[in-house]
Design a protein around this motif. Structure first.
Motif, short mmCIF file in Angstrom:
data_model
loop_
_atom_site.label_atom_id
_atom_site.label_comp_id
_atom_site.label_asym_id
_atom_site.label_seq_id
_atom_site.Cartn_x
_atom_site.Cartn_y
_atom_site.Cartn_z
N MET B 218 0.81 -1.21 0.00
CA MET B 218 0.00 0.00 0.00
C MET B 218 0.85 1.27 0.00
O MET B 218 0.56 2.23 -0.72
CB MET B 218 -0.92 -0.02 1.23
CG MET B 218 -1.87 1.15 1.33
SD MET B 218 -3.16 1.09 0.07
CE MET B 218 -4.49 0.34 0.96
N GLU B 219 1.92 1.27 0.78
CA GLU B 219 2.75 2.47 0.89
C GLU B 219 3.43 2.82 -0.43
O GLU B 219 3.88 3.95 -0.62
CB GLU B 219 3.82 2.28 1.98
CG GLU B 219 3.27 2.24 3.38
CD GLU B 219 2.94 0.82 3.82
OE1 GLU B 219 2.44 0.02 2.99
OE2 GLU B 219 3.17 0.50 4.99
N VAL B 221 2.00 2.52 -3.40
CA VAL B 221 1.00 2.79 -4.43
C VAL B 221 0.90 4.28 -4.76
O VAL B 221 0.76 4.67 -5.93
CB VAL B 221 -0.40 2.27 -4.00
CG1 VAL B 221 -1.47 2.72 -4.98
CG2 VAL B 221 -0.38 0.75 -3.91
N HIS B 225 0.32 7.01 -8.99
CA HIS B 225 -0.83 7.71 -9.59
C HIS B 225 -0.40 8.97 -10.33
O HIS B 225 -1.23 9.65 -10.96
CB HIS B 225 -1.86 8.05 -8.52
CG HIS B 225 -2.64 6.86 -8.04
ND1 HIS B 225 -2.32 6.17 -6.90
CD2 HIS B 225 -3.69 6.20 -8.59
CE1 HIS B 225 -3.15 5.15 -6.74
NE2 HIS B 225 -4.00 5.14 -7.76
#
Lengths: 157, 337
Positions: B218-219, B221, B225
């Motif tokens: 998660m960290e 991700v 973006h």
């Protein structure tokens, strides 16, 4: 030493994804007929918003979101819904989010500064706040129940 | 063994203990299929539809999902019988991962009925229950999508990468620096990609390729973006574990989101009542994009390009540097059934 510890605590608190809400706009269980609050309120700072709305956070950040608070609800033990309260820097940011993605079937409702309703959702803004309430099912009584919950949230802002 | 899908939890229990093991072993038919596709001039994509999948009340008819799956798979493979088709898709005696997408939470996650239908057919094709692993980034997301967490190795398993953990080693590919789920790197021999079709506020489209954001820590991700996820998505798929193991897309377009994604926005939901199947991840996404754009046009919304969210990552994925598939519609053999 104490000063160092205090700074560390502040840093940890500042970097945490979830923070305590300063304002609680979420009606307690039973405050609105039929509605139960079914989760703790989670609060995300702008920098951590991706943890909650991964992929959509940029839209809110560019509109000036400060924090996003969210909590789950259930109506008459069956209809599940989520309430998101986005605190923006100003009313213009709330307006920008509200107007994004509006479709022709949106029904205008008198609530806050501007409010639209669909079969399974209510979205309104009031000052710097943008509130979105979404039900996970479409039921005959959902629109009325959602609106009652939205009015209660609006009254607390 | 035919298992009624009307009781999801019972299905998982039953499937885990009573599967018919047909004994097909050894041959990695899928590899052969890949070779055929590479040699072919066009990438094959099947869009299978059932207009009756959702009733007039808007409810999903789960019993029809298995039939739709069968039509999709037999059409794609050319085999008459679905079990035979599955035997040519998956390797036997190995763990098969089913990477669902529950990031949107309740209301817009890979349909459990579809996942269960695939599990049923996999077992009928000879895959042991313990060799089927349904997974996503986190238990919480899976549960919000209606899945039940199960870790018993003798049964169909279902859990998030937060249970398995992530590799410490950072994988690099282009702009991407990520740590991968151990479910992908250590547990699965092959992963079937089960995305759900959604508009995406950043990438424009989230389907087969974007679903792999769910295999990384998660960290890691957040930075991916940047630039509408381009070239991050394409770079990510060039990591060998993703490029080589994630070899088949069985895309869920039973329900979809044409605007406001990736979270659940019921006012922007519609029911394409379709599955989109293929091995070429880029071609599958290109096809999904066209379906999304048609719906947006139908409801009077501007194109993704006009909103600044054109999924440029598809062209990047197809370019000479990435070669992950084809995005040129002229080079996609689209079969709509």
């Amino acid at each position: 030493m104490l000063a160092v510890a205090a700074i560390a605590v502040v840093l940890v608190a500042a970097s945490a994804g979830c923070k305590k809400a300063k304002v609680d706009p979420f009606p307690a269980s039973g405050a609105v007929s039929g509605w139960q609050k079914t989760s703790e309120t989670r609060v995300f700072a702008a920098n951590d918003l991706w943890q909650y709305v991964d992929g959509d956070a940029e839209q809110y950040i560019s509109a000036g979101v400060v924090t996003t608070s969210t909590s789950d609800y259930k109506y008459q033990g069956a209809l599940e819904a989520v309430v998101d309260v986005h605190t923006m820097k100003d009313a213009a940011g709330a307006r920008k989010i509200l107007e994004t993605g509006l479709t022709k079937d949106a029904k205008t409702v008198q609530l806050g500064d501007e409010c639209v309703q669909y079969a399974q959702s209510v979205i309104f803004r009031k000052g710097p706040y943008l509130v979105r309430i979404v039900a996970y099912e479409s039921t005959p009584d959902a629109p009325q129940a959602l609106l009652a919950l939205a009015q209660a949230v609006g009254a607390k802002l | 063994m035919r298992i009624a899908l009307n009781n999801r939890r019972d299905f998982l229990k039953t499937a885990a203990t009573g599967a018919v093991l047909l004994g097909a072993q050894g041959k990695l038919g899928f590899a052969g299929m890949l070779d055929e596709q590479t040699a072919a001039a066009k990438s094959k994509v099947v869009v299978a539809r059932d207009a009756q999948l959702h009733g007039t009340d808007g409810q999903l008819n789960e019993k029809r999902v298995l039939d739709l799956l069968d039509r999709a798979i037999t059409s794609y493979t050319g085999h008459d019988h679905p079990v035979t088709a599955w035997k040519h898709i998956v390797p036997m005696g190995k763990v098969i991962g089913l990477k669902v997408n529950c990031a949107g939470g309740k209301g817009i996650s890979t349909h459990l009925a579809l996942t269960l239908a695939i599990c049923e057919r996999l077992q009928q094709a000879g895959v042991k229950p313990g060799n089927i692993l349904v997974w996503d980034q986190a238990n919480e997301a899976l549960e919000s999508g209606g899945y039940t967490i199960r870790t018993d190795p003798s049964r169909i398993r279902c859990y998030g990468s937060d249970v398995s953990g992530y590799e410490d080693q950072i994988e690099t590919s282009g702009m991407v620096r990520v740590r991968l789920s151990k479910i992908l790197t250590r547990e699965c021999e092959m992963v079937m990609n089960l995305p759900i079709l959604k508009d995406h506020g950043c990438a424009g489209l989230t389907f087969a390729m974007k679903n792999m954001y769910g295999v990384i820590k998660m960290e890691d991700v957040g930075p991916m973006h940047v630039g509408n996820c381009n070239p991050a998505i394409a770079d990510l798929h060039c990591i060998p574990a993703i490029r080589d193991k994630v070899r088949f897309v069985l895309g869920d377009a039973i329900s979809a989101l044409y605007e406001g994604g990736p979270l659940f926005r019921p006012e922007h939901m519609w029911h394409p009542n379709a599955l989109i199947v293929g091995q070429d991840r880029v071609a599958v996404d290109q096809t999904a994009w066209s379906i999304l754009e048609r719906k947006r046009a139908e409801v009077g919304l501007p194109t993704l390009e006009a909103t600044g969210r054109k999924p440029h990552y598809l062209a990047t994925a197809a370019d000479a540097a990435h070669q992950l598939g084809v995005n040129d519609p002229q080079r996609i053999s689209l079969m709509e059934i």
